[in-house]
Each structure stands twice: as C-alpha cells, then as structure tokens.
Write a protein that holds these residues in place. Structure first.
Motif, PDB file in Angstrom:
ATOM      1  N   ARG A  85      12.540  25.042  71.775  1.00 55.05           N
ATOM      2  CA  ARG A  85      12.912  26.069  72.777  1.00 55.05           C
ATOM      3  C   ARG A  85      11.927  25.489  74.060  1.00 55.05           C
ATOM      4  O   ARG A  85      12.615  25.822  74.971  1.00 55.05           O
ATOM      5  CB  ARG A  85      11.978  27.296  71.976  1.00 55.05           C
ATOM      6  CG  ARG A  85      11.950  28.428  73.065  1.00 55.05           C
ATOM      7  CD  ARG A  85      11.622  29.803  72.251  1.00 55.05           C
ATOM      8  NE  ARG A  85      10.309  29.517  71.613  1.00 55.05           N
ATOM      9  CZ  ARG A  85       9.638  30.612  71.162  1.00 55.05           C
ATOM     10  NH1 ARG A  85      10.384  31.893  70.962  1.00 55.05           N
ATOM     11  NH2 ARG A  85       8.550  30.342  70.532  1.00 55.05           N
ATOM     12  N   LEU A  86      10.776  25.092  73.897  1.00 54.10           N
ATOM     13  CA  LEU A  86      10.321  24.791  74.987  1.00 54.10           C
ATOM     14  C   LEU A  86      10.693  23.568  75.904  1.00 54.10           C
ATOM     15  O   LEU A  86      10.775  23.681  77.208  1.00 54.10           O
ATOM     16  CB  LEU A  86       8.655  24.024  74.677  1.00 54.10           C
ATOM     17  CG  LEU A  86       7.879  23.401  75.434  1.00 54.10           C
ATOM     18  CD1 LEU A  86       7.685  24.275  76.524  1.00 54.10           C
ATOM     19  CD2 LEU A  86       6.798  23.009  74.977  1.00 54.10           C
ATOM     20  N   ASP A 103       6.373  33.927  75.089  1.00 55.05           N
ATOM     21  CA  ASP A 103       6.708  34.593  76.393  1.00 55.05           C
ATOM     22  C   ASP A 103       5.348  35.024  77.074  1.00 55.05           C
ATOM     23  O   ASP A 103       5.455  35.224  78.113  1.00 55.05           O
ATOM     24  CB  ASP A 103       7.315  36.111  75.950  1.00 55.05           C
ATOM     25  CG  ASP A 103       8.778  35.985  75.441  1.00 55.05           C
ATOM     26  OD1 ASP A 103       9.378  34.922  75.769  1.00 55.05           O
ATOM     27  OD2 ASP A 103       9.102  36.777  74.476  1.00 55.05           O
ATOM     28  N   THR A 111      16.155  24.297  81.636  1.00 57.62           N
ATOM     29  CA  THR A 111      16.864  25.149  82.315  1.00 57.62           C
ATOM     30  C   THR A 111      16.136  25.610  83.609  1.00 57.62           C
ATOM     31  O   THR A 111      16.729  25.868  84.682  1.00 57.62           O
ATOM     32  CB  THR A 111      16.785  26.483  81.389  1.00 57.62           C
ATOM     33  OG1 THR A 111      17.661  26.151  80.185  1.00 57.62           O
ATOM     34  CG2 THR A 111      17.356  27.643  82.064  1.00 57.62           C
ATOM     35  N   ASP A 112      14.685  25.785  83.541  1.00 62.30           N
ATOM     36  CA  ASP A 112      13.920  25.922  84.592  1.00 62.30           C
ATOM     37  C   ASP A 112      13.909  24.983  85.700  1.00 62.30           C
ATOM     38  O   ASP A 112      13.841  25.327  86.957  1.00 62.30           O
ATOM     39  CB  ASP A 112      12.518  26.544  84.284  1.00 62.30           C
ATOM     40  CG  ASP A 112      12.555  27.719  83.635  1.00 62.30           C
ATOM     41  OD1 ASP A 112      13.677  28.297  83.645  1.00 62.30           O
ATOM     42  OD2 ASP A 112      11.721  28.087  82.870  1.00 62.30           O
ATOM     43  N   ASP A 161      14.018  23.124  76.063  1.00 60.51           N
ATOM     44  CA  ASP A 161      15.391  23.743  76.581  1.00 60.51           C
ATOM     45  C   ASP A 161      15.063  24.534  77.696  1.00 60.51           C
ATOM     46  O   ASP A 161      15.858  24.550  78.740  1.00 60.51           O
ATOM     47  CB  ASP A 161      15.959  24.636  75.474  1.00 60.51           C
ATOM     48  CG  ASP A 161      16.794  23.994  74.377  1.00 60.51           C
ATOM     49  OD1 ASP A 161      17.107  22.713  74.598  1.00 60.51           O
ATOM     50  OD2 ASP A 161      17.267  24.421  73.386  1.00 60.51           O
ATOM     51  N   GLN A 162      13.821  25.375  77.499  1.00 57.87           N
ATOM     52  CA  GLN A 162      13.500  26.144  78.653  1.00 57.87           C
ATOM     53  C   GLN A 162      13.013  25.353  79.982  1.00 57.87           C
ATOM     54  O   GLN A 162      13.209  25.682  81.193  1.00 57.87           O
ATOM     55  CB  GLN A 162      12.297  27.214  78.227  1.00 57.87           C
ATOM     56  CG  GLN A 162      12.102  28.175  79.114  1.00 57.87           C
ATOM     57  CD  GLN A 162      13.261  29.029  79.330  1.00 57.87           C
ATOM     58  OE1 GLN A 162      13.780  29.660  78.370  1.00 57.87           O
ATOM     59  NE2 GLN A 162      13.833  29.300  80.638  1.00 57.87           N
ATOM     60  N   LYS A 169       4.763  27.098  83.255  1.00 62.70           N
ATOM     61  CA  LYS A 169       5.867  27.173  84.283  1.00 62.70           C
ATOM     62  C   LYS A 169       5.164  27.453  85.883  1.00 62.70           C
ATOM     63  O   LYS A 169       5.508  26.699  86.650  1.00 62.70           O
ATOM     64  CB  LYS A 169       6.984  28.176  84.423  1.00 62.70           C
ATOM     65  CG  LYS A 169       7.843  28.355  85.161  1.00 62.70           C
ATOM     66  CD  LYS A 169       8.991  29.393  85.164  1.00 62.70           C
ATOM     67  CE  LYS A 169       9.963  29.570  86.096  1.00 62.70           C
ATOM     68  NZ  LYS A 169      10.930  30.574  85.801  1.00 62.70           N
ATOM     69  N   TYR A 211       4.227  30.538  78.217  1.00 57.82           N
ATOM     70  CA  TYR A 211       5.114  29.781  78.892  1.00 57.82           C
ATOM     71  C   TYR A 211       5.083  29.987  80.463  1.00 57.82           C
ATOM     72  O   TYR A 211       5.060  29.062  80.900  1.00 57.82           O
ATOM     73  CB  TYR A 211       6.515  29.800  78.333  1.00 57.82           C
ATOM     74  CG  TYR A 211       7.509  29.096  79.118  1.00 57.82           C
ATOM     75  CD1 TYR A 211       7.361  27.634  78.936  1.00 57.82           C
ATOM     76  CD2 TYR A 211       8.314  29.495  80.129  1.00 57.82           C
ATOM     77  CE1 TYR A 211       8.523  26.893  80.037  1.00 57.82           C
ATOM     78  CE2 TYR A 211       9.284  28.843  80.820  1.00 57.82           C
ATOM     79  CZ  TYR A 211       9.224  27.373  80.877  1.00 57.82           C
ATOM     80  OH  TYR A 211       9.783  26.518  81.523  1.00 57.82           O
TER      81      TYR A 211
END
Length: 357
Positions: A68-69, A35, A75-76, A71-72, A42, A38
């Motif tokens: 997780r990285l 949190d 998503t973004d 996937d995010q 981004k 990342y």
C-alpha cells in the motif's frame, strides 16, 4: 542542510530521505494507522522536494502494508519518484530478515515500482570480504544484479563487518566482472568513511568509483615505499606511518617530529610520472585542526640530490591538501615543514603523504 541538498539537486544529484531503521514504530504506524501517518510522510516529500524515499523496514510490517505504501507513493509522486528499500542482505537470499515482510514476494508483486535494494552486508548480516553473499542473492533468480546495491560499513567504529579497503575493492571489481549490470555500493556511514575519515570522507567514494570502473586506481605510488625523515617524536610515530595507507589508526598512525629542521622524504622506488601529491595533516587523523601543518614546501627529485620546489604553502588550515604536478617525473618526494601547527605547538604531524599518477 536543506539548502545544501537543493544545491546538490541543482547539480543533478538525486536526494532521497531515509525512513525507519532504528526509528522503531515508523513502519508499524504506516502499516496500522496509514491515514494518520502517511500524510505526514507525503508532506515531508512535498515540502522539501525530495526525489525519493529509502524505506529501511527494521520492524514487523505486513506484506499488504508495504504494498500500500509503495502504491500510494507512486500514485502521488509518479513513476519517476525513486523508491528503494534497505533489507539486511540475507533477506534477499531466503535467510534472516528484520522486516517481517517477504522481499522476494515484494519484488514479484511490486518490482516495477522499486528502483533498487540497498542490501546490508554488515552488522552480522553478511560480508563483502568476498562475493559469496551477493552471489547467493543473484543465484535465487528473483533479483537482477542491477537492483541489488552492496551496502558496506565504511569505518570499523560504525558496526561489525568492516572490510579493509583493498579487500573491498577486490570484491567490487570481481562483482563488476561477474555482473555487468552490478547495482553499485552504498556506505554506512558517509561522514567518517575510511581511508579519509571525517576530514575527507569523499576519498571512499573516489575509491568505490574506481573499483566499479574496473580499475584499482587511483594508485597511491607512495604506499608502503621507503620513507625517511627528521627525528621522530617517539618510536611509534616514524616516517613509515605516513605511507602506510591509513589515517584512522589513532594518534600514533602518523609521522611526528620535534626536530628543529622537520622533513619527510619518500623514495618511490623508481622514476615515475606523478600528477598530484596529497598530504593528510593532523585533523585528517582525528586530532585538533589547530595541529594542521601551517607552512611547508613540497619538492621533487629524480636522483635524491637535486631538488625542485613544486609548492610553497604559508597559511594552510585544511586537513587534506592536494598539489597538482602535471605529470612531473619523480623518484623522491620531500616535504619540508617550516611552521608545524596553527599556534605554538612545535610538533609536525603528517598522517599520510600520497602520490598519484
């Protein structure tokens, strides 16, 4: 740099940022303090409009963390965002690994979100001297050849595992023949890639493109052909050095002459069609650009006695010059040097004279 990269993007080239590698802590932070770190990653992608990220995990990272990285990022930035990883080659064939995570598990879990793997076949982690290491990856049955890019070291000074260009091209050609969807080749690093070195690293890309096209071209018609010239500066800087296919062997990997009438002549062995001639001057071999040939003429002949001038140059400063000949029939090439350097230094320095069909 960013302006240059945006110009490349405008021309259709995708630009990714390389994350991690020797920058230890990058992925540990993304793993344990996601949190916090990342959003910074981004922001980099958003600020500079990057097309993707190459994740070079060379430190311990959990399987859940890399999942997780990925996937995010998807998503973004959407499914069109290019996500690649750069494992050492044996990590894809059940062998050594620098990342902690299991790449076969990663491919099974997140394969549709990963575009390809830049497998490192160098620095003690494999070799592209033959197809054995690449075959071992494909034979595991987890990774498709279309997703496995063969990473090679482009200059012997960069890391261990350098493979001479001719051998590398043979290996790449064999991989293309064996795997029609072969994922390609990446080089570490680009800036000093042989055979052109820092003056013309693009030559490496040209050679790899031709190898992947299933050809050995473009063929240097002057390579290792009989060469003669004016008196050499010393016994280690003879005309033969200008047709040996190399510019990276140090200051003696060139033809050098201090004669009052300086020239280099190459006999191609028979009359052939030549489409262009490429000359590598002093800075192509790592010397000062002040020593690049300033003025010269390029002539061709079919019999060694009657010559036709194809180019007259009076103010060159470049490390590498190329002269189109439009399919001229040639047996002999002759380079006559009138002004050897940019200043008063009297020595002519020609690292390589190449001819292409």
């Amino acid at each position: 740099m960013w302006a240059d990269l945006h110009a490349m993007q405008a021309a259709g080239v995708k630009v990714s940022a390389f994350v991690g590698g020797a920058a230890q802590g990058s992925f540990q932070r993304l793993d344990t303090q996601f949190d916090t770190y990342y959003p910074r990653l981004k922001n980099l992608v958003t600020t500079y409009g990057l097309d993707g990220l190459d994740l070079d995990v060379e430190e311990n990272m959990s399987q859940a963390g890399i999942n997780r990285l990925i996937d995010q990022l998807t998503t973004d930035f959407g499914t069109g965002f290019v996500i690649t990883l750069a494992p050492v080659a044996p990590a894809l064939s059940g062998g050594g690994n620098l990342s902690g995570l299991n790449y076969e598990t990663l491919e099974r879990d997140k394969g549709p979100k990963i575009d390809f793997y830049n497998a490192q076949f160098y620095c003690g982690w494999g070799s592209m001297a033959n197809t054995t290491g690449y075959d071992a990856i494909i034979n595991r049955g987890v990774f498709a050849a279309s997703k496995v890019v063969a990473g090679v070291v482009t200059n012997s000074a960069n890391c261990s595992g350098y493979v001479p260009l001719a051998t590398l091209k043979s290996t790449v050609g064999a991989l293309v023949a064996k795997y029609p969807t072969f994922g390609g080749v990446d080089g570490w690093e680009y800036f000093n890639s042989d055979p052109g070195g820092t003056a013309a690293p693009w030559q490496w890309a040209r050679e790899m493109t031709s190898a992947m096209a299933g050809s050995t071209g473009p063929v240097n018609l002057a390579l290792n052909k009989a060469a003669s010239g004016s008196a050499s500066c010393n016994s280690s800087e003879t005309p033969a050095k200008a047709v040996n296919g190399s510019v990276s062997g140090g200051n003696s990997d060139k033809f050098c002459s201090l004669a009052s009438s300086k020239f280099l002549q190459v006999d191609l062995g028979s009359a052939v069609s030549v489409g262009s001639v490429e000359i590598s001057h002093a800075s192509a071999g790592g010397e000062s650009a002040a020593y690049n040939t300033r003025a010269y003429t390029l002539q061709t002949s079919t019999n060694g006695s009657t010559w036709t001038t194809r180019a007259t140059v009076t103010a060159n400063t470049a490390a590498v010059t190329t002269h189109p000949l439009s399919g001229v029939t040639v047996r002999y090439l002759r380079l006559s040097i009138t002004t050897p350097t940019q200043g008063t230094d009297p020595a002519a320095r020609i690292y390589e004279l190449k001819a292409f069909a």
